[in-house]
Design a protein around this motif. Structure first.
Motif, PDB file in Angstrom:
ATOM      1  N   UNK A   1     -12.159  14.778 -23.953  1.00  8.85           N
ATOM      2  CA  UNK A   1     -12.553  14.087 -22.738  1.00  8.85           C
ATOM      3  C   UNK A   1     -12.598  14.951 -21.503  1.00  8.85           C
ATOM      4  N   UNK A   2     -12.771  14.272 -20.371  1.00  8.43           N
ATOM      5  CA  UNK A   2     -12.964  14.924 -19.074  1.00  8.43           C
ATOM      6  C   UNK A   2     -11.891  14.423 -18.117  1.00  8.43           C
ATOM      7  N   UNK A   3     -11.315  15.339 -17.352  1.00  5.52           N
ATOM      8  CA  UNK A   3     -10.248  15.033 -16.409  1.00  5.52           C
ATOM      9  C   UNK A   3     -10.592  15.632 -15.046  1.00  5.52           C
ATOM     10  N   UNK A   4     -10.015  15.069 -14.011  1.00  6.01           N
ATOM     11  CA  UNK A   4     -10.181  15.631 -12.671  1.00  6.01           C
ATOM     12  C   UNK A   4      -8.919  15.348 -11.879  1.00  6.01           C
ATOM     13  N   UNK A   5      -8.660  16.164 -10.848  1.00  9.33           N
ATOM     14  CA  UNK A   5      -7.443  15.934 -10.080  1.00  9.33           C
ATOM     15  C   UNK A   5      -7.215  16.945  -8.990  1.00  9.33           C
ATOM     16  N   UNK A   6      -5.968  17.029  -8.541  1.00  5.69           N
ATOM     17  CA  UNK A   6      -5.632  17.801  -7.342  1.00  5.69           C
ATOM     18  C   UNK A   6      -5.231  19.251  -7.584  1.00  5.69           C
ATOM     19  N   UNK A   7      -4.788  19.672  -8.798  1.00  3.23           N
ATOM     20  CA  UNK A   7      -4.248  21.027  -8.898  1.00  3.23           C
ATOM     21  C   UNK A   7      -5.261  22.077  -9.334  1.00  3.23           C
ATOM     22  N   UNK A   8      -5.055  23.287  -8.836  1.00  3.40           N
ATOM     23  CA  UNK A   8      -5.657  24.465  -9.428  1.00  3.40           C
ATOM     24  C   UNK A   8      -4.728  24.964 -10.528  1.00  3.40           C
ATOM     25  N   UNK A   9      -5.243  25.884 -11.344  1.00  2.45           N
ATOM     26  CA  UNK A   9      -4.399  26.448 -12.402  1.00  2.45           C
ATOM     27  C   UNK A   9      -3.637  27.643 -11.841  1.00  2.45           C
ATOM     28  N   UNK A  10      -2.660  27.305 -11.002  1.00  2.00           N
ATOM     29  CA  UNK A  10      -1.789  28.284 -10.374  1.00  2.00           C
ATOM     30  C   UNK A  10      -0.344  27.899 -10.680  1.00  2.00           C
TER      31      UNK A  10
ATOM     32  N   UNK B   1      12.496  20.557  -3.054  1.00  2.00           N
ATOM     33  CA  UNK B   1      12.031  21.704  -3.826  1.00  2.00           C
ATOM     34  C   UNK B   1      10.587  21.638  -4.251  1.00  2.00           C
ATOM     35  N   UNK B   2       9.897  20.528  -3.996  1.00  2.00           N
ATOM     36  CA  UNK B   2       8.502  20.376  -4.420  1.00  2.00           C
ATOM     37  C   UNK B   2       7.637  19.977  -3.235  1.00  2.00           C
ATOM     38  N   UNK B   3       6.398  20.448  -3.232  1.00  2.00           N
ATOM     39  CA  UNK B   3       5.392  19.937  -2.314  1.00  2.00           C
ATOM     40  C   UNK B   3       4.624  18.827  -3.017  1.00  2.00           C
ATOM     41  N   UNK B   4       4.318  17.772  -2.287  1.00  2.00           N
ATOM     42  CA  UNK B   4       3.511  16.699  -2.855  1.00  2.00           C
ATOM     43  C   UNK B   4       2.059  16.929  -2.455  1.00  2.00           C
ATOM     44  N   UNK B   5       1.279  17.376  -3.410  1.00  2.00           N
ATOM     45  CA  UNK B   5      -0.119  17.758  -3.180  1.00  2.00           C
ATOM     46  C   UNK B   5      -1.081  16.753  -3.806  1.00  2.00           C
ATOM     47  N   UNK B   6      -0.559  15.780  -4.550  1.00  2.33           N
ATOM     48  CA  UNK B   6      -1.394  14.776  -5.209  1.00  2.33           C
ATOM     49  C   UNK B   6      -2.135  13.934  -4.181  1.00  2.33           C
ATOM     50  N   UNK B   7      -3.319  13.444  -4.559  1.00  2.47           N
ATOM     51  CA  UNK B   7      -4.149  12.611  -3.674  1.00  2.47           C
ATOM     52  C   UNK B   7      -4.279  11.229  -4.324  1.00  2.47           C
TER      53      UNK B   7
ATOM     54  N   UNK C   1       0.874  -1.178   0.000  1.00  2.00           N
ATOM     55  CA  UNK C   1       0.000   0.000   0.000  1.00  2.00           C
ATOM     56  C   UNK C   1       0.904   1.218   0.000  1.00  2.00           C
ATOM     57  N   UNK C   2       0.709   2.088  -0.981  1.00  4.39           N
ATOM     58  CA  UNK C   2       1.497   3.313  -1.075  1.00  4.39           C
ATOM     59  C   UNK C   2       0.519   4.482  -1.160  1.00  4.39           C
ATOM     60  N   UNK C   3       0.782   5.520  -0.368  1.00  2.74           N
ATOM     61  CA  UNK C   3      -0.200   6.600  -0.259  1.00  2.74           C
ATOM     62  C   UNK C   3       0.483   7.945  -0.071  1.00  2.74           C
ATOM     63  N   UNK C   4      -0.079   8.990  -0.706  1.00  3.10           N
ATOM     64  CA  UNK C   4       0.362  10.359  -0.456  1.00  3.10           C
ATOM     65  C   UNK C   4      -0.544  10.960   0.609  1.00  3.10           C
ATOM     66  N   UNK C   5       0.042  11.726   1.529  1.00  2.00           N
ATOM     67  CA  UNK C   5      -0.720  12.341   2.615  1.00  2.00           C
ATOM     68  C   UNK C   5      -0.343  13.810   2.701  1.00  2.00           C
ATOM     69  N   UNK C   6      -1.353  14.690   2.565  1.00  2.51           N
ATOM     70  CA  UNK C   6      -1.109  16.134   2.597  1.00  2.51           C
ATOM     71  C   UNK C   6      -1.730  16.748   3.844  1.00  2.51           C
TER      72      UNK C   6
END
Length: 672
Positions: free
Chosen positions: A596-605, A426-432, A364-369
């Protein structure tokens, strides 16, 4: 029709980010003014607006101050210099503070008429005063620490967002006045105290008993004040040998950040105001005089036990993903798309819990924000590790204001034997994202969860988000590559997912430009997207180009939007709306007519696309694409909580009673 103030006064093609944020908070405050909302919920919207403004000063205004201190004079994309931005922010934020206060006090008066009254100590009868004094001596005074200020007692450190009493006492022997500070211990004790069925403010109780704290002195007067500090901290991550230790040190430094705002009550004399302004190293423009109560964000926690004055409880639909044969057999029959909070978050938790105890699950591998305090989620990875599985937690230690909790989780998981990783320098992990690897016969099958919201069961009841549980092999391959990249040195190649900062920006440009090409060919080019913020100049310019090519663009942007819609020959084909309501709109969806249609964790920033690890997944089935488009369409037709952005940066409230959130709640019940 309600209309907010414009977010900029110049002719730039971009709207100012800070002023757009203030316009968003105006819309939050409008919910507090909306008489269709229950009284206590309206007070909570006031508290949310106040809390938002606190964070705005701690982060955004503090950032503008740092630019000025560094001598930055370069204009931002909207055409304003940092000095011009700060002048606008100070004026508008001051007006907003006073409006929040007026609305809150009006609501407190209405609540008093409904029997939920916050009483002043001076209005209590003798019997109630006696009970209050007993409570004060036993429950409050032992926590207090009066701090004198004189040649032998330096001016005390005033912590961020603390509520304080500035006390003036008279020394009979010296025949002079002295200044002392008493911190109101909000957090340690509740801000609103219940005594024999009556509610009182903690600072009012302390002020009424200051004589007990300063025996031998005569208390002449006391005044409430509150300080806001810069809470951003910087460090060289690449040079940090121990990231966890570096973050902890940064959190300690955060407590001593520079002051950026002082809130005081209007009755504070000028001499005392000048003393605080000087000692806190602030300009006069950073001092905001208010009638009180200060720190309205604390009222979020006030619960007078009046369900008739709140929203009716909502019970979400709980999809049965276990069936007769268990979670994994259900998912092999078809992917599951959940729309929270209308669909419960419980199926996601059950998926994780099943994986933790299933003997055939190997990893089991998981990202936690932002995780919250839910032990159920923490126990998943702990149990998996204790059961001998490869349990990997990629914990983002730099999740602002959640650092302490995430550090505690990291240590707890390490003690259980889980592999804890802190991401890429140098990066934040914001993915869910969660990956479960299961042995089935002689083969391995990947089960994946991709979401738009955090693994936080509490906020999953308050935020609107999306979750996909899938066995799609292409998504599984990409997620495996993602984790190998995050935990090791493996180069990743993504075929299906859009992953920032690697491929998301380029692929989004391709998808936007693809619609422009369709429109130029005379086809029906359209873009329909939803997000929390839209600030990235490159994305905005790509949308402008699409509009100029004839693409119809509809955007649901809850918060900050720097794109200026409806400008002839620039953005006349773009419409922007903002949707607010009982739940916080948090999902991100990107739909393209031909792709198509996509969904995810980022805003357009820029931060999301350049400096964060983010994941955007496609809706792989026709039914899921149709459902996501139906969600967007329902929200687009909202009237109750919808605002439309005008070319000058002002927002206008749409008129009508249709509520998308209410429609989703009603649709959930037949499936319950």
């Amino acid at each position: 029709m309600i209309r907010t103030n414009p977010t900029t006064s110049n002719a730039s093609t971009f709207l100012n980010r800070e002023l757009s944020w203030l316009a968003f908070n105006e819309r939050v405050l409008a919910e507090a003014n909306d008489e269709r909302n229950p009284l206590l919920e309206r007070l909570k919207f006031c508290a949310i607006a106040a809390s938002n403004l606190d964070e705005f000063f701690m982060v955004r205004v503090a950032g503008v101050h740092r630019q000025l201190d560094a001598g930055v004079t370069v204009r931002s994309p909207d055409g304003l210099t940092p000095a011009e931005t700060l002048a606008n922010v100070r004026r508008k934020a001051g007006d907003m503070l006073r409006r929040i206060e007026r609305v809150a006090n009006a609501l407190l008066r209405k609540l008093r008429d409904q029997g939920a009254r916050i009483t002043r100590v001076r209005d209590l009868g003798m019997r109630a005063r006696a009970k209050l004094r007993e409570h004060y001596l036993k429950q409050i005074q032992p926590v207090l620490t009066p701090l004198a200020v004189d040649p032998s007692h330096p001016f005390p450190y005033i912590s961020n967002l603390s509520l304080n009493l500035a006390v003036i006492v008279h020394d009979e022997e010296e025949d002079g006045q002295e200044f002392a500070r008493v911190k109101v211990p909000v957090g340690v004790l509740p801000r609103v105290v219940e005594i024999d069925g009556q509610y009182l403010l903690l600072e009012d109780i302390i002020a009424a008993h200051l004589g007990d704290l300063f025996r031998g002195r005569t208390v002449l007067s006391s005044y409430v004040f509150r300080v806001t500090r810069n809470t951003d901290y910087e460090f060289e991550e690449e040079e940090a040998e121990d990231l966890l230790q570096t973050i902890e040190e940064g959190l300690r430094r955060r407590r001593f950040g520079a002051s950026v705002r002082l809130e005081i009550t209007r009755d504070m004399p000028k001499e005392l105001r000048d003393l605080l302004t000087e000692r806190l190293d602030l300009d006069d423009e950073d001092v905001f005089q208010l009638g009180g109560p200060l720190g309205l964000a604390d009222f979020m926690a006030w619960n007078p036990g009046r369900p008739d004055l709140t929203f009716k409880p909502f019970v979400p639909h709980v999809p049965d993903i276990e069936g007769e044969d268990g979670v994994f057999d259900t998912l092999k029959k078809g992917d599951v798309l959940l729309h929270h909070p209308y669909d419960s978050f419980d199926p996601v938790l059950r998926f994780l819990e099943s994986a933790a105890i299933d003997p055939e699950v190997l990893a089991i591998k998981q990202t936690l924000y932002r995780t919250g305090n839910d032990e159920r989620l923490l126990n998943v990875l702990r149990t998996a590790a204790e059961n001998g599985k490869q349990a990997v937690a990629l914990i983002e230690l730099k999740a602002r204001f959640d650092e302490h909790r995430n550090i505690a989780w990291a240590r707890a998981l390490e003690r259980s034997g889980a592999h804890v990783v802190y991401g890429i320098a140098g990066l934040k992990t914001h993915a869910k994202v969660t990956l479960v690897v299961r042995r089935e016969g002689g083969e391995l099958r990947r089960f994946v969860h991709v979401g738009t919201g955090n693994y936080n069961p509490r906020t999953a009841k308050l935020y609107t988000d999306l979750s996909l549980l899938t066995t799609d092999p292409d998504i599984g391959d990409d997620v495996s590559d993602l984790f190998n990249h995050l935990t090791g040195y493996a180069e990743a190649q993504y075929e299906t997912l859009l992953v920032a900062p690697d491929t998301a920006r380029a692929r989004l440009y391709e998808l936007i430009d693809g619609e422009a090409q369709r429109a130029r060919r005379g086809e029906d080019g359209w873009i329909f997207a939803k997000m929390n913020q839209l600030t990235d100049p490159g994305m905005i310019e790509a949308l402008y180009r699409a509009s100029q090519a004839g693409v119809r663009v509809r955007l649901l942007v809850r918060g900050v939007c720097c794109l200026r819609p409806g400008v002839p020959d620039l953005s006349e084909n773009i419409t922007v709306r903002s949707l607010l309501g009982r739940f916080l709109e948090h999902a991100r969806v990107f739909a393209f007519g031909g792709s198509g249609v996509y969904f995810g964790s980022p805003d357009l920033m820029s931060r999301n696309l350049n400096r964060r690890v983010e994941v955007i997944a496609p809706a792989c089935t026709a039914s899921h694409r149709e459902r996501l488009l139906s969600i967007l369409d329902t929200e687009w037709h909202d009237q109750r909580g919808a605002w439309e952005l005008r070319p000058d940066g002002a927002y206008e409230k749409l008129e009508g009673e249709f509520s998308a959130q209410e429609a989703f709640m009603q649709a959930a019940h037949p499936r319950s």
